[in-house]
Design a protein around this motif. Structure first.
Motif, PDB file in Angstrom:
ATOM      1  N   PRO A  35       0.933  -1.307  -0.052  1.00 18.81           N
ATOM      2  CA  PRO A  35      -0.099  -0.015   0.104  1.00 18.81           C
ATOM      3  C   PRO A  35       0.677   1.272  -0.003  1.00 18.81           C
ATOM      4  O   PRO A  35       0.205   2.326  -0.640  1.00 18.81           O
ATOM      5  CB  PRO A  35      -0.881  -0.123   1.239  1.00 18.81           C
ATOM      6  N   ALA A  36       2.017   1.274   0.813  1.00 16.74           N
ATOM      7  CA  ALA A  36       2.916   2.530   0.656  1.00 16.74           C
ATOM      8  C   ALA A  36       3.251   2.660  -0.525  1.00 16.74           C
ATOM      9  O   ALA A  36       3.502   3.703  -1.069  1.00 16.74           O
ATOM     10  CB  ALA A  36       3.936   2.232   1.926  1.00 16.74           C
ATOM     11  N   GLN A  37       3.925   1.406  -1.333  1.00 17.27           N
ATOM     12  CA  GLN A  37       4.570   1.773  -2.522  1.00 17.27           C
ATOM     13  C   GLN A  37       3.569   2.231  -3.461  1.00 17.27           C
ATOM     14  O   GLN A  37       3.842   2.882  -4.446  1.00 17.27           O
ATOM     15  CB  GLN A  37       5.247   0.548  -2.906  1.00 17.27           C
ATOM     16  N   ARG A  38       2.262   1.628  -3.508  1.00 12.00           N
ATOM     17  CA  ARG A  38       1.254   2.420  -4.316  1.00 12.00           C
ATOM     18  C   ARG A  38       0.948   3.501  -4.309  1.00 12.00           C
ATOM     19  O   ARG A  38       0.621   4.465  -5.087  1.00 12.00           O
ATOM     20  CB  ARG A  38      -0.020   1.275  -4.167  1.00 12.00           C
ATOM     21  N   ARG A  39       0.926   4.245  -3.003  1.00 11.28           N
ATOM     22  CA  ARG A  39       0.771   5.534  -2.522  1.00 11.28           C
ATOM     23  C   ARG A  39       1.816   6.529  -3.382  1.00 11.28           C
ATOM     24  O   ARG A  39       1.794   7.527  -3.761  1.00 11.28           O
ATOM     25  CB  ARG A  39       0.655   5.897  -1.064  1.00 11.28           C
ATOM     26  N   SER A  40       3.079   5.839  -3.165  1.00 15.95           N
ATOM     27  CA  SER A  40       4.160   6.680  -3.686  1.00 15.95           C
ATOM     28  C   SER A  40       3.981   6.508  -5.239  1.00 15.95           C
ATOM     29  O   SER A  40       4.525   7.606  -5.819  1.00 15.95           O
ATOM     30  CB  SER A  40       5.620   5.831  -3.255  1.00 15.95           C
ATOM     31  N   ALA A  41       3.706   5.526  -5.981  1.00 11.86           N
ATOM     32  CA  ALA A  41       3.731   5.393  -7.111  1.00 11.86           C
ATOM     33  C   ALA A  41       2.430   6.466  -7.545  1.00 11.86           C
ATOM     34  O   ALA A  41       2.499   7.215  -8.684  1.00 11.86           O
ATOM     35  CB  ALA A  41       3.319   3.970  -7.953  1.00 11.86           C
ATOM     36  N   LEU A  42       1.295   6.657  -6.943  1.00  9.71           N
ATOM     37  CA  LEU A  42       0.252   7.399  -7.351  1.00  9.71           C
ATOM     38  C   LEU A  42       0.667   8.914  -7.269  1.00  9.71           C
ATOM     39  O   LEU A  42       0.489   9.737  -8.100  1.00  9.71           O
ATOM     40  CB  LEU A  42      -0.959   7.112  -6.370  1.00  9.71           C
ATOM     41  N   ILE A  43       1.335   9.233  -5.934  1.00  4.68           N
ATOM     42  CA  ILE A  43       1.860  10.441  -5.869  1.00  4.68           C
ATOM     43  C   ILE A  43       2.919  11.136  -7.134  1.00  4.68           C
ATOM     44  O   ILE A  43       2.813  12.025  -7.682  1.00  4.68           O
ATOM     45  CB  ILE A  43       2.690  10.788  -4.484  1.00  4.68           C
ATOM     46  N   ALA A  44       3.690  10.077  -7.352  1.00  4.11           N
ATOM     47  CA  ALA A  44       4.782  10.269  -8.496  1.00  4.11           C
ATOM     48  C   ALA A  44       4.112  10.589  -9.832  1.00  4.11           C
ATOM     49  O   ALA A  44       4.447  11.535 -10.510  1.00  4.11           O
ATOM     50  CB  ALA A  44       5.728   9.029  -8.417  1.00  4.11           C
ATOM     51  N   MET A  45       3.083   9.659 -10.189  1.00  4.91           N
ATOM     52  CA  MET A  45       2.201   9.885 -11.377  1.00  4.91           C
ATOM     53  C   MET A  45       1.297  11.416 -11.471  1.00  4.91           C
ATOM     54  O   MET A  45       1.718  11.998 -12.475  1.00  4.91           O
ATOM     55  CB  MET A  45       1.213   8.783 -11.342  1.00  4.91           C
ATOM     56  N   ILE A  46       0.699  11.629 -10.359  1.00  8.28           N
ATOM     57  CA  ILE A  46       0.315  12.786 -10.363  1.00  8.28           C
ATOM     58  C   ILE A  46       1.169  14.070 -10.450  1.00  8.28           C
ATOM     59  O   ILE A  46       1.096  15.126 -11.216  1.00  8.28           O
ATOM     60  CB  ILE A  46      -0.847  12.751  -8.986  1.00  8.28           C
ATOM     61  N   VAL A  47       2.186  14.097  -9.564  1.00  3.80           N
ATOM     62  CA  VAL A  47       3.345  15.258  -9.859  1.00  3.80           C
ATOM     63  C   VAL A  47       3.791  15.133 -11.134  1.00  3.80           C
ATOM     64  O   VAL A  47       4.188  16.288 -11.799  1.00  3.80           O
ATOM     65  CB  VAL A  47       4.330  14.832  -8.705  1.00  3.80           C
TER      66      VAL A  47
END
Length: 211
Positions: A35-47
């Motif tokens: 879950p933490a890695q998925r959130r990191s990927a989501l934030i990186a994508m949005i940024v």
């Protein structure tokens, strides 16, 4: 504020970026992450998407000028790119300019952060999206046009971020039929936008056609 430009830009971005098609890809590429890695990927994508979109909006004209490219010719090229993507969507396929070639797709799962590549670039923010942002920025004339342009851009970026944040919920409700229908509907809208870009560009390249 130019509300018409706001609506046209929002519709164009929705059609070409189509979060309904991006969500299944995001879920597939992050399926094995914590879950933490998925959130990191989501934030990186949005940024990545936000930064790339703002660069296109703010510096697109400067880049064209640096290479000596005039607006009508770039608009024509952008319209042709968008039209090719639209035709792929109408046939139910994913254009390689946004989804990557088969060789590129083999390396997707080995990159350090899938949020930056390939989710941010080129899946969400590909050549068609960049061309659309630059072309619409060139159409934003005066304070009302600029306000309408950035209202549409920021509004869509907020919408896109919210949709991706709800990816697990939305993805669970998307059927293959719904995805297929949405892709073709977005393809029709995108084709109409592409033809408007092309005809407008031809009017600039061949001013005599306007009578």
């Amino acid at each position: 504020m130019d509300v018409t430009l706001t609506a046209k830009l929002f519709a164009a971005l929705f059609a070409i970026m189509n979060p309904l098609s991006t969500i299944p890809v995001f879920l597939a590429l992050t399926a094995d992450l914590t879950p933490a890695q998925r959130r990191s990927a989501l934030i990186a994508m949005i940024v990545t998407v936000t930064a790339g979109a703002l660069v296109c909006a703010l510096a697109g004209q400067a880049v064209l000028s640096m290479f000596g490219i005039d607006v009508p010719h770039f608009r024509l090229a952008g319209g042709l790119i968008v039209l090719m993507i639209a035709l792929s969507m109408l046939s139910g396929d994913d254009h390689s300019s946004h989804q990557g070639t088969e060789a590129e797709q083999q390396h997707f799962e080995t990159v350090a952060n899938v949020g930056v590549y390939p989710l941010g670039l080129p899946i969400a923010l590909g050549p068609g999206t960049m061309a659309t942002l630059i072309v619409f920025a060139q159409e934003a004339n005066g304070a009302a046009g600029v306000a309408g342009y950035y209202a549409g851009l920021i509004g869509y970026l907020v919408f896109f971020a919210a949709a991706m944040a709800l990816a697990p919920v939305i993805g669970g409700k998307l059927s293959p039929t719904a995805l297929s229908i949405s892709k073709r509907l977005m393809g029709i809208i995108l084709a109409a936008i592409a033809m408007e870009m092309i005809t407008g560009a031809l009017g600039g390249v061949f001013p005599g056609w306007r009578g």
